[in-house]
Write a protein that holds these residues in place. Structure first.
Motif, PDB file in Angstrom:
ATOM      1  N   LYS A   1       0.827  -1.204   0.000  1.00  0.00           N
ATOM      2  CA  LYS A   1       0.000   0.000   0.000  1.00  0.00           C
ATOM      3  C   LYS A   1       0.861   1.253   0.000  1.00  0.00           C
ATOM      4  O   LYS A   1       0.607   2.204  -0.734  1.00  0.00           O
ATOM      5  CB  LYS A   1      -0.917  -0.005   1.224  1.00  0.00           C
ATOM      6  CG  LYS A   1      -1.816   1.212   1.320  1.00  0.00           C
ATOM      7  CD  LYS A   1      -2.768   1.093   2.454  1.00  0.00           C
ATOM      8  CE  LYS A   1      -3.625   2.354   2.579  1.00  0.00           C
ATOM      9  NZ  LYS A   1      -4.396   2.625   1.369  1.00  0.00           N
ATOM     10  N   TYR A   2       1.881   1.277   0.856  1.00  0.00           N
ATOM     11  CA  TYR A   2       2.790   2.411   0.919  1.00  0.00           C
ATOM     12  C   TYR A   2       4.165   1.940   0.449  1.00  0.00           C
ATOM     13  O   TYR A   2       4.814   1.132   1.110  1.00  0.00           O
ATOM     14  CB  TYR A   2       2.886   2.954   2.343  1.00  0.00           C
ATOM     15  CG  TYR A   2       1.562   3.407   2.908  1.00  0.00           C
ATOM     16  CD1 TYR A   2       0.967   4.588   2.480  1.00  0.00           C
ATOM     17  CD2 TYR A   2       0.897   2.649   3.864  1.00  0.00           C
ATOM     18  CE1 TYR A   2      -0.249   5.000   2.989  1.00  0.00           C
ATOM     19  CE2 TYR A   2      -0.311   3.055   4.386  1.00  0.00           C
ATOM     20  CZ  TYR A   2      -0.883   4.238   3.943  1.00  0.00           C
ATOM     21  OH  TYR A   2      -2.082   4.641   4.444  1.00  0.00           O
ATOM     22  N   THR A   3       4.592   2.437  -0.688  1.00  0.00           N
ATOM     23  CA  THR A   3       5.873   2.036  -1.270  1.00  0.00           C
ATOM     24  C   THR A   3       6.775   3.254  -1.393  1.00  0.00           C
ATOM     25  O   THR A   3       6.354   4.294  -1.910  1.00  0.00           O
ATOM     26  CB  THR A   3       5.660   1.391  -2.655  1.00  0.00           C
ATOM     27  OG1 THR A   3       4.791   0.271  -2.520  1.00  0.00           O
ATOM     28  CG2 THR A   3       6.977   0.930  -3.233  1.00  0.00           C
ATOM     29  N   ILE A   4       8.003   3.122  -0.904  1.00  0.00           N
ATOM     30  CA  ILE A   4       8.993   4.191  -0.972  1.00  0.00           C
ATOM     31  C   ILE A   4      10.222   3.660  -1.707  1.00  0.00           C
ATOM     32  O   ILE A   4      10.806   2.656  -1.301  1.00  0.00           O
ATOM     33  CB  ILE A   4       9.401   4.683   0.429  1.00  0.00           C
ATOM     34  CG1 ILE A   4       8.156   5.101   1.236  1.00  0.00           C
ATOM     35  CG2 ILE A   4      10.382   5.837   0.321  1.00  0.00           C
ATOM     36  CD1 ILE A   4       7.447   6.308   0.681  1.00  0.00           C
ATOM     37  N   VAL A   5      10.595   4.315  -2.785  1.00  0.00           N
ATOM     38  CA  VAL A   5      11.824   3.996  -3.533  1.00  0.00           C
ATOM     39  C   VAL A   5      12.759   5.181  -3.361  1.00  0.00           C
ATOM     40  O   VAL A   5      12.413   6.309  -3.712  1.00  0.00           O
ATOM     41  CB  VAL A   5      11.535   3.749  -5.025  1.00  0.00           C
ATOM     42  CG1 VAL A   5      12.815   3.397  -5.765  1.00  0.00           C
ATOM     43  CG2 VAL A   5      10.503   2.643  -5.195  1.00  0.00           C
ATOM     44  N   MET A   6      13.952   4.945  -2.805  1.00  0.00           N
ATOM     45  CA  MET A   6      14.872   6.063  -2.580  1.00  0.00           C
ATOM     46  C   MET A   6      16.308   5.613  -2.779  1.00  0.00           C
ATOM     47  O   MET A   6      16.632   4.431  -2.639  1.00  0.00           O
ATOM     48  CB  MET A   6      14.684   6.626  -1.167  1.00  0.00           C
ATOM     49  CG  MET A   6      14.863   5.638  -0.049  1.00  0.00           C
ATOM     50  SD  MET A   6      14.496   6.382   1.546  1.00  0.00           S
ATOM     51  CE  MET A   6      14.688   4.968   2.622  1.00  0.00           C
ATOM     52  N   GLY A   7      17.147   6.578  -3.113  1.00  0.00           N
ATOM     53  CA  GLY A   7      18.549   6.281  -3.306  1.00  0.00           C
ATOM     54  C   GLY A   7      19.134   7.087  -4.452  1.00  0.00           C
ATOM     55  O   GLY A   7      18.511   8.020  -4.997  1.00  0.00           O
ATOM     56  N   ASP A   8      20.360   6.710  -4.846  1.00  0.00           N
ATOM     57  CA  ASP A   8      21.041   7.343  -5.960  1.00  0.00           C
ATOM     58  C   ASP A   8      20.528   6.711  -7.256  1.00  0.00           C
ATOM     59  O   ASP A   8      20.975   5.645  -7.667  1.00  0.00           O
ATOM     60  CB  ASP A   8      22.556   7.142  -5.816  1.00  0.00           C
ATOM     61  CG  ASP A   8      23.319   7.731  -6.994  1.00  0.00           C
ATOM     62  OD1 ASP A   8      22.702   8.485  -7.787  1.00  0.00           O
ATOM     63  OD2 ASP A   8      24.510   7.422  -7.135  1.00  0.00           O
ATOM     64  N   LEU A   9      19.561   7.374  -7.884  1.00  0.00           N
ATOM     65  CA  LEU A   9      18.960   6.853  -9.111  1.00  0.00           C
ATOM     66  C   LEU A   9      19.710   7.301 -10.358  1.00  0.00           C
ATOM     67  O   LEU A   9      19.361   6.888 -11.465  1.00  0.00           O
ATOM     68  CB  LEU A   9      17.492   7.290  -9.200  1.00  0.00           C
ATOM     69  CG  LEU A   9      16.610   6.862  -8.005  1.00  0.00           C
ATOM     70  CD1 LEU A   9      15.174   7.308  -8.233  1.00  0.00           C
ATOM     71  CD2 LEU A   9      16.675   5.368  -7.783  1.00  0.00           C
ATOM     72  N   ASN A  10      20.717   8.188 -10.180  1.00  0.00           N
ATOM     73  CA  ASN A  10      21.570   8.622 -11.295  1.00  0.00           C
ATOM     74  C   ASN A  10      20.737   9.142 -12.461  1.00  0.00           C
ATOM     75  O   ASN A  10      20.962   8.807 -13.620  1.00  0.00           O
ATOM     76  CB  ASN A  10      22.483   7.480 -11.746  1.00  0.00           C
ATOM     77  CG  ASN A  10      23.652   7.980 -12.590  1.00  0.00           C
ATOM     78  OD1 ASN A  10      23.977   9.172 -12.543  1.00  0.00           O
ATOM     79  ND2 ASN A  10      24.262   7.101 -13.351  1.00  0.00           N
ATOM     80  N   ALA A  11      19.743   9.961 -12.129  1.00  0.00           N
ATOM     81  CA  ALA A  11      18.842  10.503 -13.149  1.00  0.00           C
ATOM     82  C   ALA A  11      18.574  11.963 -12.837  1.00  0.00           C
ATOM     83  O   ALA A  11      18.438  12.348 -11.668  1.00  0.00           O
ATOM     84  CB  ALA A  11      17.535   9.717 -13.184  1.00  0.00           C
ATOM     85  N   LYS A  12      18.492  12.776 -13.862  1.00  0.00           N
ATOM     86  CA  LYS A  12      18.158  14.188 -13.725  1.00  0.00           C
ATOM     87  C   LYS A  12      16.787  14.416 -14.379  1.00  0.00           C
ATOM     88  O   LYS A  12      16.648  14.281 -15.590  1.00  0.00           O
ATOM     89  CB  LYS A  12      19.230  15.052 -14.393  1.00  0.00           C
ATOM     90  CG  LYS A  12      20.598  14.942 -13.734  1.00  0.00           C
ATOM     91  CD  LYS A  12      21.586  15.948 -14.295  1.00  0.00           C
ATOM     92  CE  LYS A  12      21.932  15.643 -15.735  1.00  0.00           C
ATOM     93  NZ  LYS A  12      22.950  16.589 -16.267  1.00  0.00           N
ATOM     94  N   VAL A  13      15.802  14.751 -13.554  1.00  0.00           N
ATOM     95  CA  VAL A  13      14.438  14.900 -14.066  1.00  0.00           C
ATOM     96  C   VAL A  13      14.188  16.298 -14.613  1.00  0.00           C
ATOM     97  O   VAL A  13      13.305  16.496 -15.456  1.00  0.00           O
ATOM     98  CB  VAL A  13      13.400  14.557 -12.974  1.00  0.00           C
ATOM     99  CG1 VAL A  13      13.508  13.106 -12.576  1.00  0.00           C
ATOM    100  CG2 VAL A  13      13.575  15.455 -11.754  1.00  0.00           C
ATOM    101  N   GLY A  14      14.929  17.297 -14.133  1.00  0.00           N
ATOM    102  CA  GLY A  14      14.775  18.651 -14.662  1.00  0.00           C
ATOM    103  C   GLY A  14      13.439  19.274 -14.310  1.00  0.00           C
ATOM    104  O   GLY A  14      12.816  18.955 -13.289  1.00  0.00           O
ATOM    105  N   GLN A  15      12.991  20.176 -15.196  1.00  0.00           N
ATOM    106  CA  GLN A  15      11.732  20.883 -14.988  1.00  0.00           C
ATOM    107  C   GLN A  15      10.548  20.025 -15.433  1.00  0.00           C
ATOM    108  O   GLN A  15      10.677  19.166 -16.303  1.00  0.00           O
ATOM    109  CB  GLN A  15      11.736  22.197 -15.777  1.00  0.00           C
ATOM    110  CG  GLN A  15      12.850  23.147 -15.384  1.00  0.00           C
ATOM    111  CD  GLN A  15      12.663  23.707 -13.990  1.00  0.00           C
ATOM    112  OE1 GLN A  15      11.529  23.843 -13.512  1.00  0.00           O
ATOM    113  NE2 GLN A  15      13.764  24.056 -13.335  1.00  0.00           N
TER     114      GLN A  15
END
Length: 364
Positions: A25-39
């Protein structure tokens, strides 16, 4: 969801690892994803907020695509911070700073804040990212209990259709592959199959065709009320709508209950079964099933129970003892104790307890 470190693996492996372990039900994904999402771009309002920084990279597009597919939100982009509190990685020559560490959540409402902790000395080129998460445990528990409720089955109806039930089970078991699985999983599958087939033949739940128009109206209103209740953050208009929805649902339920009681009583009066109707209407009230006589014997006969109750209250409220004159107190039989005079130190203490610049009152 907890995963081992994924550094050094290919993007396909990382994507597969996250998708295979994404549940709950509650999922948290965190860490160094090596991605830049920008604007944020047009149509991405449900995935990220308006406080992204920098330019988007190819892995940023992959992260946005994954979040949209799995209905996740990138919480770093939902909270306005100082410009120096966005970047999470710094190059060795301190010339480049990017936001590549993220906290991604399955529900936006549980995340109250997300920020970068700057003043922490760690031997890394990354900075710590912290999120404040608040979960309404009472509401989550109620939803969990409601989801776990098993569908009730009419046993008598199932016994009448025993042959059909056994035939359905035989066909389902023939198609069920339970050879290469452990005992617990096999037991769960067999139990699920039996409950599904029993519910299809003898479920006590009303079908959609048998529901009245008023039931469908109440159900639709109740669904809307539940949707509003699930929202962690409500606008003023939604709060007013939720309060009015609660009142409307309660009013319509009372009207439906009153109408059904009236229909039951009318039907029983026509058929001449008034005691049964009264028993149905008073089913929620406790009834005295047995009472004991004065000689100690128990009785369950209704007329004798009424006689015992009548005799008990008659003896309780009718006194057979003669009235006795109560002695009256003689006036001035004892001298009243004289009050001691007020001492000077008591007056001084009372004055010291008074507040400054306040009226002393009518007695001083």
């Amino acid at each position: 969801m907890l995963l081992p470190p994924l550094r050094g693996h290919s993007s396909e492996y990382i994507d597969k690892a996250i998708r295979d372990n994404y549940k709950g039900k509650y999922t948290i994904v965190m860490g160094d994803l090596n991605a830049k999402v920008g604007q944020r771009k047009a149509g991405e309002g449900k995935t990220m907020g308006s406080f992204g920084v920098g330019a988007r990279s190819r892995r940023g597009d992959m992260l946005i695509e994954f979040a949209e597919e799995q209905k996740l939100v990138i919480t770093n982009t939902y909270f306005k911070k100082d410009k120096t509190r966005y970047w999470t990685w710094e190059s060795p020559n301190e010339a480049t700073r990017n936001q590549i560490d993220f906290i991604v959540s399955s529900q936006r409402g549980i995340v109250k804040n997300c920020e970068v902790i700057a003043k922490v000395c760690i031997t890394s080129d990354h900075r710590l990212v912290r999120a404040k998460i608040c979960i309404n445990t009472i509401l989550a528990r109620l939803e969990f209990i409601n989801n776990k409720k098993k569908e009730s089955i009419n046993i008598m109806k199932l016994k009448e259709r025993k042959d059909e039930f056994q035939l359905k089970l035989k066909n389902r078991f023939a198609c069920l592959d339970v050879e290469d699985i452990d005992l617990d999983t096999r037991c769960d599958k067999l139990t699920t199959v039996m409950l599904e087939e029993a519910a299809s033949l003898a479920s006590t739940k009303k079908s959609e065709n048998t529901k009245l128009e008023e039931d469908k109206t109440i159900e639709a209103l109740n669904l809307r009320r539940k949707d509003l209740r699930k929202k962690e953050i409500k606008t003023r208009a939604e709060k007013i709508e939720y309060a009015e929805m609660v009142k409307t649902v309660r009013k319509k339920r009372r009207q439906r209950t009153r109408k059904r009681k009236y229909d039951i009583i009318l039907q029983t009066l026509k058929s001449g079964r008034v005691p049964n109707a009264a028993r149905k209407q008073d089913s929620n009230k406790s009834r005295i099933c047995q009472l004991r006589h004065e000689d100690g014997t128990l009785t369950s006969d209704r007329s004798q129970i009424l006689e015992i109750c009548a005799k008990f209250y008659q003896d309780l409220y009718s006194s057979t003892k003669p009235e006795t004159d109560t002695p009256k107190c003689k006036a001035n039989s004892k001298k009243k104790d004289e009050l001691p005079s007020v001492l000077q130190k008591e007056v001084t203490h009372a004055i010291a307890q008074m507040k400054d610049n306040k009226a002393p009152g009518i007695f001083l």
